[in-house]
Write an enzyme that holds these catalytic residues in place. Sequence first.
Site, PDB file in Angstrom:
ATOM      1  N   ARG A 141      70.347  -6.147  50.591  1.00 24.29           N
ATOM      2  CA  ARG A 141      69.992  -5.327  49.480  1.00 24.29           C
ATOM      3  C   ARG A 141      69.124  -4.220  50.331  1.00 24.29           C
ATOM      4  O   ARG A 141      69.443  -3.182  50.182  1.00 24.29           O
ATOM      5  CB  ARG A 141      68.742  -5.883  48.713  1.00 24.29           C
ATOM      6  N   CYS A 167      59.206  -4.035  47.541  1.00 27.00           N
ATOM      7  CA  CYS A 167      60.278  -5.054  47.327  1.00 27.00           C
ATOM      8  C   CYS A 167      61.112  -4.540  46.244  1.00 27.00           C
ATOM      9  O   CYS A 167      61.425  -3.234  46.435  1.00 27.00           O
ATOM     10  CB  CYS A 167      59.706  -6.435  47.138  1.00 27.00           C
TER      11      CYS A 167
END
Length: 277
Positions: A175, A233
């Site tokens: 990611r 995050c």
Amino acid sequence: MSNFVTVAELSELLSTGAPVRVIDVRWRLDRPDGRPDYLAGHVPGAVFVPLDTELSTHGEPSEGRHPLPTTAELQASARRWGLRQGDSVVAYDDAKGAAAARAWWLLRQAGVDVRVLEGGIRAWRDAGLEVATDDVTPVEGDVVLDGIGADALTIDEAAAFPASGVLLDVRAPERYRGEVEPLDPQAGHIPGAVNLPTVLHFDSAGRILDHDTVRATFAQAGVTEGAAVAAYCGSGVTAAHTALVLDEIGIAAKVFPGSWSQWSNTPGRPVAVGDQP
């Protein structure tokens, strides 16, 4: 004092009638509603805390998926849990502490003595301890919380942070690199951020690794004692997990609660891809 409590320590606290409130914060990306699992078996006396509605609020996409609640909203929730002035809190989940860490991060700012159960509900079960299946509804508490938010970064502060400190992206490497993005409109990372997945700090059972190992892992990312550090995050949950681990080894960290969900939903924000900051 450690930010973690072992199963044996929690069992002892509960057996002595100590003023401790246990909260069950089961939440995962693949299972955001943890109430069915809570009702299937939880630490006796634990109150279920829905992360999506009590440890966060809802707003526009440009605010991220898990905006912070106000202090008043968090206080109302904490009173629903039965939290009284002077009580301690132990939070746990079934995701190696990631969701429980969100409770730790918020309540710690609010002046509450809070710790995370090492190993979560799995460790409790593995120890052969009793679980309950009731839906605990305690008498409303009277706790008064301090203001929260001082340990949070705004989106502009997060953008500027790499110029003076280490901004950690604690998501999975793919990611960070921008190869996949299952939830948000853009893939990649905040320019200048360093990738250090929070899962690196725990073993397979959700127990924090020895402190020397943890310090060495952070040092490889440029995080050492005295460094300015912040974490983000996907939506501000697992970033709190990294803040928890850093605090455990004596390093204070900020959290960008909007995280990638806010950044990628805000027009005009630059996006970096690849394995370099």
